[in-house]
Scaffold this motif. Structure first.
Motif, PDB file in Angstrom:
ATOM      1  N   ARG A 132      36.926  39.883  50.910  1.00 49.78           N
ATOM      2  CA  ARG A 132      38.217  40.574  50.826  1.00 49.78           C
ATOM      3  C   ARG A 132      39.033  40.349  52.096  1.00 49.78           C
ATOM      4  NH1 ARG A 132      41.092  44.300  48.220  1.00 49.78           N
ATOM      5  NH2 ARG A 132      42.496  45.571  49.474  1.00 49.78           N
ATOM      6  N   THR A 133      38.380  40.392  53.267  1.00 51.79           N
ATOM      7  CA  THR A 133      39.085  40.200  54.536  1.00 51.79           C
ATOM      8  C   THR A 133      39.787  38.854  54.576  1.00 51.79           C
ATOM      9  OG1 THR A 133      37.444  41.598  55.620  1.00 51.79           O
ATOM     10  CG2 THR A 133      38.813  40.209  57.032  1.00 51.79           C
ATOM     11  N   GLU A 134      39.124  37.817  54.029  1.00 52.24           N
ATOM     12  CA  GLU A 134      39.721  36.496  54.060  1.00 52.24           C
ATOM     13  C   GLU A 134      40.786  36.322  52.977  1.00 52.24           C
ATOM     14  OE1 GLU A 134      37.783  35.465  57.383  1.00 52.24           O
ATOM     15  OE2 GLU A 134      39.206  34.198  56.315  1.00 52.24           O
ATOM     16  N   VAL A 135      40.549  36.900  51.805  1.00 56.92           N
ATOM     17  CA  VAL A 135      41.485  36.697  50.695  1.00 56.92           C
ATOM     18  C   VAL A 135      42.826  37.352  50.981  1.00 56.92           C
ATOM     19  CG1 VAL A 135      41.937  37.346  48.285  1.00 56.92           C
ATOM     20  CG2 VAL A 135      39.763  36.313  48.912  1.00 56.92           C
ATOM     21  N   VAL A 136      42.831  38.582  51.543  1.00 58.09           N
ATOM     22  CA  VAL A 136      44.100  39.290  51.748  1.00 58.09           C
ATOM     23  C   VAL A 136      44.996  38.574  52.748  1.00 58.09           C
ATOM     24  CG1 VAL A 136      43.128  41.535  51.134  1.00 58.09           C
ATOM     25  CG2 VAL A 136      43.023  40.792  53.502  1.00 58.09           C
ATOM     26  N   LYS A 137      44.463  37.606  53.456  1.00 54.89           N
ATOM     27  CA  LYS A 137      45.314  36.827  54.357  1.00 54.89           C
ATOM     28  C   LYS A 137      46.220  35.885  53.568  1.00 54.89           C
ATOM     29  CE  LYS A 137      41.878  36.842  58.109  1.00 54.89           C
ATOM     30  NZ  LYS A 137      41.000  35.996  58.951  1.00 54.89           N
ATOM     31  N   ILE A 138      45.829  35.548  52.375  1.00 54.37           N
ATOM     32  CA  ILE A 138      46.594  34.563  51.601  1.00 54.37           C
ATOM     33  C   ILE A 138      47.088  35.108  50.274  1.00 54.37           C
ATOM     34  CG2 ILE A 138      45.444  32.571  52.630  1.00 54.37           C
ATOM     35  CD1 ILE A 138      43.593  32.487  50.247  1.00 54.37           C
ATOM     36  N   SER A 139      46.482  36.176  49.769  1.00 58.32           N
ATOM     37  CA  SER A 139      46.846  36.639  48.433  1.00 58.32           C
ATOM     38  C   SER A 139      46.338  38.050  48.231  1.00 58.32           C
ATOM     39  CB  SER A 139      46.255  35.692  47.376  1.00 58.32           C
ATOM     40  OG  SER A 139      46.523  36.179  46.085  1.00 58.32           O
ATOM     41  N   HIS A 140      46.700  38.614  47.061  1.00 58.08           N
ATOM     42  CA  HIS A 140      46.180  39.918  46.651  1.00 58.08           C
ATOM     43  C   HIS A 140      44.713  39.776  46.255  1.00 58.08           C
ATOM     44  CE1 HIS A 140      45.714  43.727  44.571  1.00 58.08           C
ATOM     45  NE2 HIS A 140      45.336  43.052  43.482  1.00 58.08           N
ATOM     46  N   CYS A 141      43.898  40.743  46.621  1.00 59.35           N
ATOM     47  CA  CYS A 141      42.466  40.707  46.307  1.00 59.35           C
ATOM     48  C   CYS A 141      42.184  41.709  45.188  1.00 59.35           C
ATOM     49  CB  CYS A 141      41.618  41.033  47.537  1.00 59.35           C
ATOM     50  SG  CYS A 141      39.840  40.932  47.218  1.00 59.35           S
ATOM     51  N   PRO A 142      41.557  41.269  44.096  1.00 59.85           N
ATOM     52  CA  PRO A 142      41.224  42.204  43.013  1.00 59.85           C
ATOM     53  C   PRO A 142      39.999  43.044  43.368  1.00 59.85           C
ATOM     54  CG  PRO A 142      40.429  40.021  42.468  1.00 59.85           C
ATOM     55  CD  PRO A 142      41.178  39.890  43.777  1.00 59.85           C
ATOM     56  N   THR A 143      39.590  43.882  42.425  1.00 57.02           N
ATOM     57  CA  THR A 143      38.389  44.712  42.599  1.00 57.02           C
ATOM     58  C   THR A 143      37.157  43.819  42.723  1.00 57.02           C
ATOM     59  OG1 THR A 143      39.374  46.508  41.347  1.00 57.02           O
ATOM     60  CG2 THR A 143      36.968  46.506  41.532  1.00 57.02           C
ATOM     61  N   LEU A 144      36.263  44.209  43.667  1.00 61.17           N
ATOM     62  CA  LEU A 144      35.020  43.465  43.884  1.00 61.17           C
ATOM     63  C   LEU A 144      33.844  44.342  43.498  1.00 61.17           C
ATOM     64  CD1 LEU A 144      35.778  41.882  47.394  1.00 61.17           C
ATOM     65  CD2 LEU A 144      36.181  40.897  45.154  1.00 61.17           C
ATOM     66  N   LEU A 145      32.926  43.810  42.698  1.00 61.72           N
ATOM     67  CA  LEU A 145      31.686  44.484  42.325  1.00 61.72           C
ATOM     68  C   LEU A 145      30.528  43.659  42.862  1.00 61.72           C
ATOM     69  CD1 LEU A 145      32.427  45.334  38.585  1.00 61.72           C
ATOM     70  CD2 LEU A 145      32.740  46.816  40.544  1.00 61.72           C
ATOM     71  N   THR A 146      29.553  44.347  43.474  1.00 62.28           N
ATOM     72  CA  THR A 146      28.404  43.623  44.015  1.00 62.28           C
ATOM     73  C   THR A 146      27.231  43.740  43.061  1.00 62.28           C
ATOM     74  OG1 THR A 146      27.408  45.465  45.226  1.00 62.28           O
ATOM     75  CG2 THR A 146      29.215  44.297  46.304  1.00 62.28           C
ATOM     76  N   ARG A 147      26.357  42.761  43.147  1.00 61.68           N
ATOM     77  CA  ARG A 147      25.165  42.780  42.308  1.00 61.68           C
ATOM     78  C   ARG A 147      24.216  43.895  42.711  1.00 61.68           C
ATOM     79  NH1 ARG A 147      26.736  37.399  42.790  1.00 61.68           N
ATOM     80  NH2 ARG A 147      26.943  36.313  40.779  1.00 61.68           N
ATOM     81  N   GLU A 148      24.428  44.479  43.890  1.00 59.26           N
ATOM     82  CA  GLU A 148      23.616  45.621  44.321  1.00 59.26           C
ATOM     83  C   GLU A 148      24.211  46.952  43.856  1.00 59.26           C
ATOM     84  OE1 GLU A 148      21.930  43.506  48.418  1.00 59.26           O
ATOM     85  OE2 GLU A 148      23.232  45.271  48.526  1.00 59.26           O
ATOM     86  N   GLY A 149      25.376  46.919  43.211  1.00 57.90           N
ATOM     87  CA  GLY A 149      25.933  48.135  42.631  1.00 57.90           C
ATOM     88  C   GLY A 149      27.086  48.732  43.400  1.00 57.90           C
ATOM     89  N   ASP A 150      27.590  48.103  44.451  1.00 55.80           N
ATOM     90  CA  ASP A 150      28.725  48.641  45.206  1.00 55.80           C
ATOM     91  C   ASP A 150      30.030  48.146  44.603  1.00 55.80           C
ATOM     92  OD1 ASP A 150      26.473  48.047  47.629  1.00 55.80           O
ATOM     93  OD2 ASP A 150      27.384  50.047  47.572  1.00 55.80           O
ATOM     94  N   ARG A 151      31.103  48.900  44.899  1.00 57.01           N
ATOM     95  CA  ARG A 151      32.434  48.537  44.404  1.00 57.01           C
ATOM     96  C   ARG A 151      33.455  48.678  45.515  1.00 57.01           C
ATOM     97  NH1 ARG A 151      34.452  51.781  39.353  1.00 57.01           N
ATOM     98  NH2 ARG A 151      34.247  53.541  40.783  1.00 57.01           N
ATOM     99  N   ILE A 152      34.291  47.675  45.660  1.00 55.94           N
ATOM    100  CA  ILE A 152      35.463  47.730  46.542  1.00 55.94           C
ATOM    101  C   ILE A 152      36.679  47.630  45.631  1.00 55.94           C
ATOM    102  CG2 ILE A 152      36.696  46.680  48.455  1.00 55.94           C
ATOM    103  CD1 ILE A 152      34.107  45.543  49.470  1.00 55.94           C
ATOM    104  N   ARG A 153      37.465  48.695  45.606  1.00 53.61           N
ATOM    105  CA  ARG A 153      38.618  48.721  44.722  1.00 53.61           C
ATOM    106  C   ARG A 153      39.681  47.725  45.198  1.00 53.61           C
ATOM    107  NH1 ARG A 153      38.483  53.255  41.351  1.00 53.61           N
ATOM    108  NH2 ARG A 153      36.903  54.810  41.907  1.00 53.61           N
ATOM    109  N   SER A 154      40.657  47.491  44.349  1.00 52.95           N
ATOM    110  CA  SER A 154      41.701  46.524  44.670  1.00 52.95           C
ATOM    111  C   SER A 154      42.545  46.987  45.857  1.00 52.95           C
ATOM    112  CB  SER A 154      42.598  46.282  43.455  1.00 52.95           C
ATOM    113  OG  SER A 154      43.179  47.496  43.029  1.00 52.95           O
TER     114      SER A 154
END
Length: 2015
Positions: free
Chosen positions: A1835-1857
């Protein structure tokens, strides 16, 4: 022993009479309803004497007696043995209970659970569920109602626990058992007398429904305790009980029972005495000892103890104590403070209802002071804030259909002192502050004060149910209190200052956890809901919308303090506002009144608190909103034009409150005068170094423009370098910009641009310019601009500038180039060379007259005609001559020189090709040539140009024509590509040539008349090849010539020898036989020939045939490449000497016992080859002898037959002996022959039943079953010999009550004398029956057997079909039938199960006839069962109703076996038409031809025209529709105004439409109507039916208009003839098109099938499956079976499945629940995506909104639905979009953690396209990544160039958009916590591979069978193509097309195709639009012309031809 017929009860009994009583329970059994047996059993088990007294009670201390035993005692019940009812229990007992969930668990399983929390933590709402139970339990308390919520978080007292204690009425053990049953609400509990809700009575209505009746569904308490923790302990004591009842439910106990396969929903209730905590033994529950001790002195109570509290819940409760208790205070506000709420201004003495409710919250933590809070003490809950900030209120009441009552109140929060008083919720801030509304500019933020303050976007009403808040339901508004569409006297913002509350009773449905209303808003907004205003508790009969508007206006005028805006101007859009939502609408005003002062437009003002300070004049006042008059508002904006405008010319918008109200007009005017100072005025230009540029001067390209010196002067002539300074940011520096602009045809181009700053030498300086060389008009412009911005306008005024215009023209010629040439170049043909003469800058210029071009090329002679000078210079007429050696030409270097130029020479590479043909060259070149007759003569010809080059050109054909003899060939050869070739052809053959003959040959090129021809003389010699063949027979030394076709007689079997042959040439010369000639000689009587004999002229010997009946033809042939010769003869054989005797029986070889042979025996004498000898006499009879066993010779006779040359023998008979084959010997001289006769039994006399021995005893048989043996009857004679007498009629006689299958009771004997009745099936009533056979022979009765039968009934015999369906349903054409339910009823009147569904079918046919009489029968199979409980019932679902309206018959059939079926009663249905879609004439009219003369008949467009409304299936419909049809005329020519008019000079005529039909008697044109002569117009009939939802297309009819009566009559006749021909031609074309299309289709199918077979074979090979060449089908079937077996093994392997039951797919529009639409392979990914979509998993997806609404209604709004047609699909993500870190296929950075779009991990079993739409909307661009660290890095790298969507991890964590992560809301629980709400796991890839293999194998098998079938059909069709009938049809078509073309030319029509199409019926028109109709459509269209038998027997071509023949027959008659 139990009483007979009564059930036995099991009762568990505790003996608690004494302190030392046994601790354990005893099991007693007694009959149901027998109290005495129970008491006796208790005495026996517990050893109680009969004299001892005791009582038996229930655990609720109710004594069991004889009277109530049957009512109270149930199976597996627990009881006590006590001394008295009030006796204390000395020790605790355990009571068995079951709490199996109620059936509502399934019915209402779609309700939201706590995890659907709408972004809030649901824990307070779960605690509220427990408080609800306590409020309900304490509702009958007369004193204080105490409810305690204790949070025990002290580790020293045990693990964390949540405890709820109330002093309510308590629960008995039965009530506690009922509490444990899930979904057992107060309404669904059985009428148990021990249940407190057995006689539930609804509480009386109270103000605002505060009746405490809020513990309702039997769901919330269980959900709450297991949401909070993992174990619940229920402790309760009712008021009238001595015992405390205790029940423990825990997740651990459930899992343990499930593991041990015990009953999960069963447990024990511990019944104990007060303060007994002896059963608490674990340290984790040490706090329970203190709680149990507190039970002392409590009359009744209930305690809920929750342990195993989730750590996240403990953390939340500790850290957010004030937050969640504030929420609880909000939920129970009106229970705590009364119906008026927490009004702080009430007098203290005024009594408050519900003041006896104390809800106390306490939290105990280790080492901390306990936190104790009474909810009554909270002062900042939202309802308290709403009540105390309101200035006035508006009460109302809503009466809903039924008993639903809603009380409401609206409060007004005024605007005071520049701010809103509407309260903000500190826990849930206003949601209107969207991301796009947040602005950094304070001024702009004030713009949105009205919108952001007050209520904003929040709904008006919060909703309370029975006085308790339902947190997730709000009501936005009602129509009467919403913002009006048309602006009224009250400002719009006043509608944002109201809040409201709705109080409902329990007649409105809420979710089981009381989070959401199910139907409140729908019912409130129903049209039948009545709203009334309440004033002082009384309803007012006035319109509530008017009352509310007046109240709101009064509140605004009374309580709001605002600014008055006056003199409204208009509504505008302000695009400069950054928030798009706030750009419109803005009302503009000319004046305001503020603080007693008036401000108007054009008034000078000054700003304050701005940087810098602005001085300006008012332009407008802005107020946001849709206003249209004077209005009060809290604030707005003012638009200022900064002064002085000449200096600034700038507009500013500031808030009104930033105006300086103390500024004076004098001070403002003085400031403006001071600012009007020095400004730049003009430019001064000089040329210090010369080369001055004069205005409008013309210069050559490259000329020099001198250096420029520029000065800026003001009005006083003073030079200046910068603008005068100001108070708004200082002075601005001035620059001078120089631009040179070229004015080109494509637009102005700036070629030079410089900016000069102020210098030391002089103010502004520009260097000289020498690079202007482009041609055209120029402008040199000097412009003063501002520094930095380069603006040439300041304060609305242009800065000084100066321009010079001049022109640039081309210079002198210096070089040239060669233009584009026009190849090819040929010898002798002139060509041109264009030249481009240029100056030194490349500009084209003219060639001077003194320059003469010079051309040179090695090997060529060149000259040219002229030179064109001027703009398009060229050397014209260049001619080249020379040798080029080949047809491809030769490359030459052509040098062009222009003397006098700087670059005077150019070399041009050209390829010169040969020129046009000029002469012929032929080899051999001799004039006289010789050749043999019958040989071809070759010539070698060459075509040359004038230079002698071999040349070629298209269509260069050389001809050679021979003359001098008849039938000579013509030679041709093509020299188009080579220029030379061999000219030859067929042989030169002269007939009957005997000597030399002269012929001439002429060689020429017909296409080249300029090439002279050549002539040759040829001498033809006779040929030496074979010309004649003859055959000879040598007898001695004489050779006899056997002529062709001679006949020769020979003895049969002899050999013809000494045959020879001779051959001659054309000159009658004998030809010597050579080895080569001998090989070409063939004979037809032997395959092998001795070549040596042939060389000597001998032929092989001929063997004469052995039979005199076989004459044979013999032939000798000679074949070579020149001639084919032959000669033949016929040999006829005759018989030899006698050698054999032959006997033939004339007639039958059978004879009966003691009877004479009916026929005779004929004796014939033959030779050795069997040929009949014809030269015998009658004396030969004496030599014949006859003998045989048992032969009776008494009547034997022999007779000679002269004419037949045979001996006839008669009178043969045998003596009595065993029947069988009898052999007779016939002897003549030394020859003999044997004859066999069949001696059969005598005349029939009796019948014998084969294999039936004991016929005295009855034979048992089951009704409807077969007998164990067949009935086989044998006819016998008197001697019991089986007789083979055929056709003896045998009857089987029976009683009328007996039926036999097969039913044929009359049989005839076969050729063996037997009659086989077969194994018959008996149908008869139960009992004995008799069967008897009867037979007659020659009117004599034969002796026949009798059989006795004992018939038994058949319990499994089907006798009828029972059909159920909706008999009130309407059957609309093309719709779907209702469900048919069919069951099979047996003879025992029960339903037969275990029947194969494939044996049951549904048949439907048109009409009321039986199915056997109907030809077109449609058969349907039954549908798949939905439930295993439907065993024995068969469903027919989703069957399509026929498209044709009318009466149909439906019958259901059950195939009992292959031959027998059971039919149901015929069901007659009436199919009604569908909605009308078209207007069609009953009889298709011809194309009218009309005129405008006086005769009405000539002006009549249509007559007796009937138009009928039809549906899309051509059914007449619209019987209930009335309207009108409007007739009007349109022109086929665009913009044609000269259109004919109807009679009465009208453009339209209306006809009434009644019951879907309009009848038009006549439609006539007006006399002298306008119109173009010989023009085609369109008569349009347009329907106008107001009640029709969908408009119908008009019916159009073309007609021709003529000006003149006579011409019109001629044209009408021609038009009619044209229509007839058009129809006939269309029929013929359909004939040929159909036939050709069928053949092409079959050929195409063969190619496609062969290609498909090859592709499939290659595909199978790629799958490592090799198909053998032999036994292909057997191998494919075996391999398919193996792979299916492997698939079945894979299916049995367990895998992850979704536990949510899918919604039944009642129609095709229902796709199912979201959880079933997709599958995910990876477990971790499945868990996190399922959790992420948890609130949507239960949602049902439909294709249409109507299907969604149907489900919504069926579930009463409880089921989530999502219709796909309501999704805005343009906003859906692109499934092919790359990940955000990818740009143009490259990584912007290196990501960690394997990122992938979540949607790409989904597998869709079906409906892929629709599923992509659903999950594209739900998941969007959500990304799956490995872990939280990788996700944060990504997410840190993507927001430098574009909007970052919601991220879900295989361990069960979520980072909202929005970047938020952490907390329980963003962490997926374990898989088991999801309770099966997960996506299923797809089948392994191996299963799909096997499916692919099986599919390929099945396709390959089908392809092989189809290829064979199509090839066979093609062979059949090709045989019928070249029939004479087909040729005749083609000739007829050509003749009719010719006639049609002639008629159309007379009519003046240009396109026959258009006219032909317009006159055809609509059905045929539609068919011709398709170039290649499908094969099925062609055959179906033809099939109706045949009966089923004819259709099956006829070929497809025959069927197609028959169809067209029927169509063209009337045309033939017409002709």
């Amino acid at each position: 022993m139990a009483a007979e017929g009564k059930a036995v009860l099991t009762v568990f009994v505790y003996d608690r009479r004494r302190d030392t009583s046994d601790e354990g329970e005893k099991v007693l059994r007694c009959p149901e309803g027998d109290y005495g047996r129970l008491r006796d059993a208790a005495c026996q088990v517990f050893g109680i004497s009969s004299e001892e007294t005791f009582i038996i009670t229930t655990t609720n201390r109710k004594e069991i007696t004889v009277e109530n035993f049957g009512e109270i005692v149930k199976d597996k019940m627990t009881c006590y043995l006590l001394h008295s009812i009030d006796q204390l229990l000395p020790s605790a007992t355990k009571e068995r209970i079951d709490f199996i969930p109620h059936y509502d668990t399934l019915v209402k399983s779609g309700i939201y659970e706590y995890y659907a929390s709408e972004g809030q933590n649901p824990l307070p709402f779960a605690l509220a569920e427990l408080i609800d139970n306590s409020l309900s339990a304490t509702s009958q308390n007369t004193g204080v109602r105490s409810i305690q919520l204790k949070l025990l978080f002290d580790d020293t007292q045990g693990k964390p626990a949540v405890v709820v204690i109330d002093n309510g009425r308590g629960m008995t053990s039965k009530q506690l058992n009922n509490w444990a049953v899930y979904r057992l609400s107060k309404f669904t509990r059985q009428g148990d007398m021990e249940s407190d809700h057995s006689a539930y009575v609804r509480p009386p209505a109270v103000h605002r429904s505060l009746n405490s009746d809020i513990s309702y569904f039997g769901v919330g308490g269980k959900q709450a305790v297991f949401f909070i923790g993992q174990s619940a302990r229920m402790i309760s004591k009712p008021a009238d009980s001595q015992d405390v009842h205790e029940l423990v439910l825990s997740k651990e106990d459930f899992e343990k029972k499930e593991k041990n396969k015990e009953s999960v929903y069963s447990s024990y209730i511990r019944n104990r005495k007060l303060c007994d905590s002896s059963h608490i033994v674990t340290d984790d529950e040490r706090f329970l000892h203190n709680l149990i001790i507190e039970e002392e002195d409590k009359k009744c109570f209930t305690t809920v103890v929750i342990t195993g509290v989730q750590p996240d819940h403990v953390h939340y409760l500790k850290n957010n104590f004030h937050l969640w208790i504030r929420q609880l205070a909000h939920i129970y506000h009106y229970y705590i403070h009364g119906s008026k709420g927490n009004e702080t201004n009430l007098p203290k003495k005024e009594g408050r209802p519900f003041s006896n409710i104390n809800i106390e919250i306490s939290m105990f933590e280790k080492g901390k002071i306990p936190k104790i809070m009474n909810l009554r003490e909270i002062k900042d809950d939202m309802q308290t804030l709403y009540i105390n900030t309101a200035a006035d209120s508006f009460e109302f009441k809503a009466n809903v259909e039924g008993d639903g009552i809603v009380e409401g109140i609206i409060r007004y929060h005024p605007f005071l002192y520049e701010k809103e008083t509407y309260p903000e919720d500190p826990c849930f801030p206003s949601r209107i502050k969207d991301d796009d509304d947040e602005e950094d500019d304070d001024d702009e933020a004030d713009c949105f004060a009205v919108e952001r303050r007050a209520r904003g976007k929040r709904p008006i009403f919060e909703c309370f149910w029975n006085g308790r808040l339902i947190p997730y339901t709000t009501v936005e508004e009602f129509e009467w209190c919403a913002v009006p569409k048309k602006r009224g006297p009250t400002p719009i913002e006043c509608y944002k200052r109201i809040s409201g509350v709705l109080f409902t009773n329990d007649k409105f449905q809420v979710s089981t956890n009381k989070l959401t209303f199910m139907d409140l808003e729908i019912r409130l907004k129903d049209k039948n809901t009545i709203f009334t205003r309440i004033v002082n508790g009384q309803a007012q009969r006035m319109k509530i919308d008017r009352e509310f508007a007046l109240w709101l206006k009064e509140c605004h005028e009374k309580y709001d303090k605002q600014i008055k805006f006056s003199h409204f101007k208009e509504l505008i859009t302000r695009p400069e506002v950054t928030s798009k939502r706030m750009q419109r609408p803005w009302a503009t005003y000319s004046a305001i009144e503020w603080d007693g002062k008036t401000y108007k437009v054009e008034q000078l003002v000054k700003s304050i608190k701005t940087a810098p300070i602005y001085h300006g004049s008012i332009q407008n006042f802005f107020l946001y909103g849709d206003h249209d008059g004077d209005v009060y508002a809290p604030g707005g904006f003012v638009q200022l034009a900064l002064e002085p405008q000449a200096l600034y010319d700038e507009i500013k918008v500031i808030p009104i409150h930033k105006l300086d109200r103390s500024a004076s007009d004098t001070a403002l005017k003085k400031y403006i005068e001071e600012e009007m100072a020095r400004l730049p005025d003009r430019l001064s230009v000089t040329w210090p170094e010369g080369d001055e540029l004069l205005p409008d001067e013309t210069k050559l390209a490259g000329a020099t423009i001198g250096a420029l010196k520029v000065e800026i002067l003001n009005k006083k002539g003073e030079p200046m370098q910068k603008l005068p300074g100001s108070r708004h940011g200082g002075s601005k520096k001035l620059l001078v910009e120089l631009k040179v602009i070229l004015h080109s045809p494509t637009g102005n181009k700036e070629i030079i641009s410089h900016i000069s700053q102020h210098g030391n030498k002089w103010p502004f300086w520009f260097k000289k310019m020498e690079n202007i060389n482009k041609l055209g008009a120029y402008t040199l412009k000097l412009q003063v601009v501002l520094n930095e911005s380069n603006a040439d306008i300041y304060a609305g005024r242009s800065l000084p500038s100066k321009t010079f215009k001049f022109n640039i023209i081309e210079g002198k010629p210096q070089k040239f180039s060669i233009g584009l040439l026009d190849p090819p170049f040929r010898v002798g043909l002139p060509f041109n060379i264009p030249l481009d003469v240029q100056d030194e800058f490349g500009h084209s210029t003219c060639l001077r007259e003194d320059i003469v071009p010079n051309l040179e090329a090695s090997g060529l002679t060149l000259h040219y005609e002229e030179v064109k000078r001027g703009p398009n210079c060229a050397i014209k007429g260049i001619t080249a001559s020379g040798l080029v050696n080949s047809l491809q030409g030769k490359n030459f270097s052509l040098k062009i020189t222009l003397p006098g130029l700087k670059e005077e020479s150019q070399v041009l590479k050209i390829k010169l090709l040969p020129g046009p043909p000029c002469k012929l060259e032929v080899q051999p070149n001799s004039d006289i040539l010789k050749t043999e007759n019958g040989a071809a003569f070759p010539f070698h010809v060459k075509v040359l140009d004038k230079a002698g080059n071999l040349t070629a050109q298209p269509k260069l054909i050389v001809h050679c024509k021979f003359s001098g003899a008849p039938d000579l060939p013509v030679y041709t050869v093509d020299c188009s590509s080579t220029g030379s070739n061999i000219l030859t052809g067929n042989v030169l053959h002269v007939q009957n040539i005997k000597k030399e003959q002269i012929i001439n040959a002429k060689i020429e090129i017909p296409s080249c008349k300029n090439v002279p021809p050549l002539e040759k003389t040829i001498e033809i010699l006779p040929s030496s090849r074979v010309a004649k063949l003859q055959i000879f027979s040598v007898e001695g030394e004489k050779a006899i010539h056997i002529k062709d076709q001679d006949e020769i007689k020979q003895i049969a079997g002899h050999v013809m020898q000494n045959l020879i042959f001779r051959m001659y040439d054309e000159g009658e010369r004998d030809i010597i036989i050579t080895q080569n000639l001998a090989e070409k000689i063939k004979v037809n009587w032997t395959p092998t020939i001795n070549r040596e004999q042939l060389l000597n002229g001998f032929l092989p010997d001929v063997k004469v045939p052995m039979s005199v009946k076989e004459p044979h033809y013999y032939q000798v042939t000679f074949h070579d490449e020149h001639v084919s010769l032959g000669s033949g003869f016929t040999v006829r054989p005759h018989a030899d000497e006698p050698k054999h005797i032959k006997c033939t029986i004339k007639g039958s070889d059978k004879l009966q016992m003691c009877e004479t042979l009916q026929g005779q025996i004929e004796v014939m004498i033959t030779d050795q080859h069997g040929n009949h000898v014809q030269n015998l006499t009658s004396s030969c009879v004496t030599s014949l002898g006859i003998s045989g066993n048992d032969l009776d010779k008494s009547d034997l006779k022999t007779i000679w037959q002269e004419d037949a040359q045979t001996i006839c023998v008669t009178g043969i008979r045998f003596q009595i002996c065993p029947p069988g084959i009898k052999e007779l010997c016939f002897a003549w001289h030394k020859f003999s022959h044997f004859v066999r006769l069949n001696l059969v039994a005598g005349p029939p006399a009796k019948l014998l039943l084969i294999d039936w021995t004991d016929l005295e005893e009855p034979v048992s048989v089951i009704n409807g079953k077969e007998l164990h043996k067949p009935f086989i009857l044998q006819v016998c004679d008197h001697w019991n010999n089986p007789s083979s007498e055929p056709n003896v009629k045998i009857n089987l006689l029976k009683a009328s009550s007996v039926k036999i299958t097969p039913s044929n009771l009359l049989l005839k004997t076969d050729e063996n004398g037997r009659a086989n009745f077969g194994t018959v099936t008996i149908h008869a009533p139960r009992g004995e029956h008799v069967l008897q056979f009867k037979a007659l022979y020659n009117r004599n009765t034969l002796n026949c057997p009798v059989i006795k039968l004992n018939v038994l009934p058949d319990p499994e015999k089907p006798i009828c079909l029972n059909v159920k369906y909706d008999k009130d349903a309407t059957f609309t054409a093309g719709s779907t039938f209702p469900d048919f339910i069919v069951s099979i009823i047996s003879e025992a009147n029960n339903i037969i199960v275990n029947i194969n569904p494939g044996r049951i079918c549904m048949k439907m046919w048109e009409g009321q006839s039986s199915a056997t009489l109907s030809q077109n029968i449609t058969t349907f199979g039954c549908s798949q069962k939905k439930d295993v409980k439907d065993e024995g019932f068969f469903y027919f679902r989703d069957k399509i109703v026929p498209e044709k309206a009318g009466t149909y018959s439906i019958q259901f059939l059950f195939a009992i076996d292959k031959a027998n079926t059971l039919n149901s009663e015929q069901i007659l249905i009436e199919v009604v038409p569908n909605e009308p879609t078209q207007l069609i004439p009953r009889n298709l009219p011809n194309t009218p031809a009309v005129t405008n003369v006086w005769a009405v008949g000539s002006r009549t467009l249509v007559k007796d025209l009937t138009l009928i409304m039809m549906d899309e299936y051509k059914n007449c419909t619209g019987n209930d529709l009335d309207g009108k049809i409007i007739a009007k005329i349109k022109s086929s020519i665009e913009n044609d105004t000269d259109i004919p008019m109807f009679q009465g000079k009208t453009n339209t005529v209306e006809f009434p439409l009644h019951r879907g039909i309009v009848e038009i008697e006549a439609l006539v044109l007006a006399e002298n109507s306008p119109g173009r002569d010989s023009t085609k117009y369109i008569l349009e009939f347009e329907p106008a039916i107001p009640t029709l939802k969908r408009p119908l297309k008009p019916y159009c009819l073309s007609f021709l208009f003529y000006d003149g009566y006579k011409k019109q009559q001629q044209m009408a006749t021609l038009t009619k003839r044209r229509d007839e021909l058009s129809q006939s031609i269309h029929a013929y074309r359909s004939w040929f098109d159909t036939t050709n299309q069928l053949l092409d289709e079959l050929k195409s199918q063969i190619l496609e099938t062969e290609k498909k077979e090859a592709q499939l074979k290659n595909s199978l090979k790629r799958c490592q499956i090799d198909i053998p060449q032999m036994n292909t089908l057997q191998y494919v079937d075996s391999l398919t079976m193996q792979k299916r077996s492997e698939q079945e093994r894979i299916m049995k392997i367990p895998r992850r499945m979704c536990a949510i039951s899918n919604y039944p797919r009642s129609s095709q529009d229902v796709l199912g629940k979201i959880s079933h639409l997709a599958q995910i392979e990876d477990n971790e990914v499945a868990k996190v995506i399922s959790w992420h979509l948890a609130s949507d998993m239960d949602c049902v997806v439909t294709l249409t909104t109507s299907a969604a609404r149907r489900i919504f209604d069926e579930t009463q709004g409880r089921q989530q639905v999502l219709p796909l047609d309501s999704i805005y699909k343009k906003s859906l993500p692109d499934w092919n979009r790359p990940l955000p870190h990818l740009r143009n296929g490259k990584n912007c950075f290196r990501p960690m953690g394997r990122p992938v779009f979540a949607r790409n991990l989904l597998t869709f079993p079906e409906h892929t396209e629709n599923c992509e739409t659903v999950f594209g909307m739900l998941l969007g661009d959500t990304i799956i990544i490995d872990n939280l660290d990788a996700a944060n890095h990504y997410r840190t790298e993507v927001v430098k160039i574009s909007h970052c969507p919601t991220l879900l991890t295989r361990e069960g964590d979520r980072i909202r958009s929005n970047g938020k992560f952490g907390g329980l809301q963003n962490k997926a629980p374990p898989m088991d916590k999801l309770r099966g709400m997960v996506f299923g796991e797809p089948l392994p890839q191996r299963y799909n591979t096997l499916s692919e293999h099986i599919d390929l194998l099945q396709q390959y098998r089908t392809s092989i069978l189809r290829l064979h079938k199509v090839k066979t059909e093609l062979e059949k069709q090709e045989k019928t193509m070249n029939t004479p009938e087909m040729q005749r049809k083609k000739e007829q078509l050509a003749d009719q097309e010719k006639k049609l073309k002639s008629i159309e030319q007379e009519l003046g029509m240009t396109s026959s195709a258009q006219c032909t199409t317009s006159s055809l019926p609509p059905e045929e028109n539609d068919a011709t639009d398709s170039p290649s109709p499908p094969k099925r459509m062609r055959r179906e269209a033809t099939k109706g012309l045949y009966s089923p038998e004819e259709w099956v027997s006829s070929s497809p071509v025959k069927k197609q031809h028959q169809t067209v023949t029927d169509k063209v027959t009337p045309q033939k008659n017409t002709e």
